[in-house]
Design a protein around this motif. Structure first.
Motif, PDB file in Angstrom:
ATOM      1  N   GLN A  33       6.594 -12.823   8.434  1.00  0.00           N
ATOM      2  CA  GLN A  33       6.773 -12.046   9.658  1.00  0.00           C
ATOM      3  C   GLN A  33       7.123 -10.610   9.275  1.00  0.00           C
ATOM      4  OE1 GLN A  33       9.772 -14.231  11.872  1.00  0.00           O
ATOM      5  NE2 GLN A  33       8.200 -15.287  13.046  1.00  0.00           N
ATOM      6  N   LEU A  34       6.334  -9.648   9.832  1.00  0.00           N
ATOM      7  CA  LEU A  34       6.543  -8.226   9.542  1.00  0.00           C
ATOM      8  C   LEU A  34       7.002  -7.510  10.805  1.00  0.00           C
ATOM      9  CD1 LEU A  34       3.330  -7.390   7.450  1.00  0.00           C
ATOM     10  CD2 LEU A  34       5.508  -8.311   6.632  1.00  0.00           C
ATOM     11  N   HIS A  35       7.741  -6.423  10.587  1.00  0.00           N
ATOM     12  CA  HIS A  35       8.093  -5.549  11.704  1.00  0.00           C
ATOM     13  C   HIS A  35       6.830  -4.809  12.120  1.00  0.00           C
ATOM     14  CE1 HIS A  35      10.633  -1.948  13.294  1.00  0.00           C
ATOM     15  NE2 HIS A  35      10.161  -2.702  14.264  1.00  0.00           N
ATOM     16  N   LYS A  36       6.446  -4.939  13.362  1.00  0.00           N
ATOM     17  CA  LYS A  36       5.193  -4.364  13.833  1.00  0.00           C
ATOM     18  C   LYS A  36       5.148  -2.851  13.625  1.00  0.00           C
ATOM     19  CE  LYS A  36       2.154  -4.391  17.895  1.00  0.00           C
ATOM     20  NZ  LYS A  36       2.012  -4.856  19.298  1.00  0.00           N
ATOM     21  N   GLU A  37       6.288  -2.195  13.714  1.00  0.00           N
ATOM     22  CA  GLU A  37       6.329  -0.723  13.645  1.00  0.00           C
ATOM     23  C   GLU A  37       6.081  -0.202  12.239  1.00  0.00           C
ATOM     24  OE1 GLU A  37       9.643   2.770  14.332  1.00  0.00           O
ATOM     25  OE2 GLU A  37       9.673   1.009  15.638  1.00  0.00           O
ATOM     26  N   CYS A  38       6.755  -0.805  11.231  1.00  0.00           N
ATOM     27  CA  CYS A  38       6.640  -0.258   9.870  1.00  0.00           C
ATOM     28  C   CYS A  38       6.049  -1.246   8.872  1.00  0.00           C
ATOM     29  CB  CYS A  38       8.004   0.225   9.372  1.00  0.00           C
ATOM     30  SG  CYS A  38       9.196  -1.113   9.132  1.00  0.00           S
ATOM     31  N   GLN A  39       5.650  -2.439   9.353  1.00  0.00           N
ATOM     32  CA  GLN A  39       4.996  -3.440   8.511  1.00  0.00           C
ATOM     33  C   GLN A  39       5.879  -3.944   7.365  1.00  0.00           C
ATOM     34  OE1 GLN A  39       1.331  -4.272   9.329  1.00  0.00           O
ATOM     35  NE2 GLN A  39       2.513  -3.595  11.082  1.00  0.00           N
ATOM     36  N   SER A  40       7.181  -3.954   7.557  1.00  0.00           N
ATOM     37  CA  SER A  40       8.102  -4.446   6.531  1.00  0.00           C
ATOM     38  C   SER A  40       8.499  -5.886   6.838  1.00  0.00           C
ATOM     39  CB  SER A  40       9.358  -3.573   6.470  1.00  0.00           C
ATOM     40  OG  SER A  40       9.020  -2.248   6.104  1.00  0.00           O
ATOM     41  N   THR A 231      -2.194  -4.053   4.536  1.00  0.00           N
ATOM     42  CA  THR A 231      -1.082  -3.144   4.783  1.00  0.00           C
ATOM     43  C   THR A 231      -0.067  -3.269   3.661  1.00  0.00           C
ATOM     44  OG1 THR A 231       0.611  -2.491   6.389  1.00  0.00           O
ATOM     45  CG2 THR A 231       0.229  -4.842   6.123  1.00  0.00           C
TER      46      THR A 231
END
Length: 280
Positions: A33-40, A231
């Motif tokens: 699961q990644l943070h949608k905003e920064c792809q972390s 990404t």
């Protein structure tokens, strides 16, 4: 093949030194699961809801909740002592039964057994005895801090151990909702169903069955890789010592202002106003 346990299997006066190897593997595709905003990647922290802070592993204890918010705390030493007492025992085959007497609902996980040093002859003896009698062994053992009920049987030319659930771990069918008590089946419908079963009856060939969803998902992932639809996680910014120092100094200055800020003196009413109000 990785060895996950070493010990002995005994039946009667025969002891077989063996190694245990996991026979199956989970091939599910794990998605992060990644943070949608920064792809972390998202991280999950252990926090205390009362103290409102992150809790480290060394500050965590194990406990059994015997009632709502009522716990019995168990020390690691106590748990390790119980586990060691059970783990030190060899795997003892206590009974021999027929495989068809055990419903598949009891089966849990499979492990290959290989002979350890000096155990080849006894291993072969148990394998041949099980083959000739058509029986399987019922045994008990400790795996990963849990006592397990298990069976020992022959699979191709190898002994295999399969952990099985204890009876109290299998939920009662009486609790299954909406099960019809009576059939009320029309004879013609039953004959058609039987005919369909006969048409689809074949010999079991495991190679015939594949995980189509997993294959499609892997193809989709590979296609995105080939089209450069990838990404890279944003790296966490490294702390700047100068910035940190300035922030610390500013925070200290702000705190100092709050402490030294003079309090306003309360306004005292004059006697003149009091007397004037009294005369009125």
């Amino acid at each position: 093949m990785h060895t996950m346990w070493k010990g002995t299997i005994s039946f009667g006066l025969v002891n077989i030194p063996v190694k245990l190897h996991t026979a199956t593997e989970n091939k599910d595709i794990k998605l992060r699961q990644l943070h949608k905003e920064c792809q972390s990647p998202i991280q999950y922290e252990k926090t205390c809801p009362v103290c409102e802070k992150e809790v480290k592993n060394e500050d965590i204890v194990k406990a059994y909740e015997y009632a709502k918010n009522k716990f019995v705390v168990l020390d690691e030493e106590e748990l390790e002592k119980l586990q060691k007492e059970q783990a030190d025992k060899s795997v003892e085959i206590v009974d021999f039964v027929k495989l068809e007497e055990i419903d598949p609902i009891y089966f849990e996980k499979s492990y290959y057994l290989s002979p350890n040093e000096g155990g080849g002859k006894a291993y072969a003896l148990l394998r041949r005895a099980l083959q000739d009698t058509g029986k399987i062994g019922i045994a008990k053992m400790m795996i990963r801090s849990k006592e397990q009920l298990a069976i020992v049987r022959v699979y191709e030319n190898t002994l295999i151990m399969e952990t099985i659930h204890f009876p109290d771990e299998v939920r009662s069918v009486q609790n299954v909702p909406n099960v019809p008590a009576e059939d009320n089946i029309v004879e013609k419908e039953l004959d058609t169903a039987k005919m369909l079963i006969e048409q689809l009856t074949t010999e079991f060939d495991p190679e015939k069955y594949t995980d189509e969803y997993r294959t499609a998902l892997l193809d989709l992932i590979e296609e995105k890789k080939q089209n450069d639809q990838v990404t890279t996680a944003t790296e966490k910014p490294k702390p700047d010592n100068v910035t940190d120092l300035m922030e610390a100094l500013q925070a200290s200055l702000d705190r100092s202002k709050k402490v030294t800020k003079p309090k306003k003196a309360p306004i005292k009413k004059t006697r003149t106003k009091t007397k004037k109000a009294a005369s009125q």
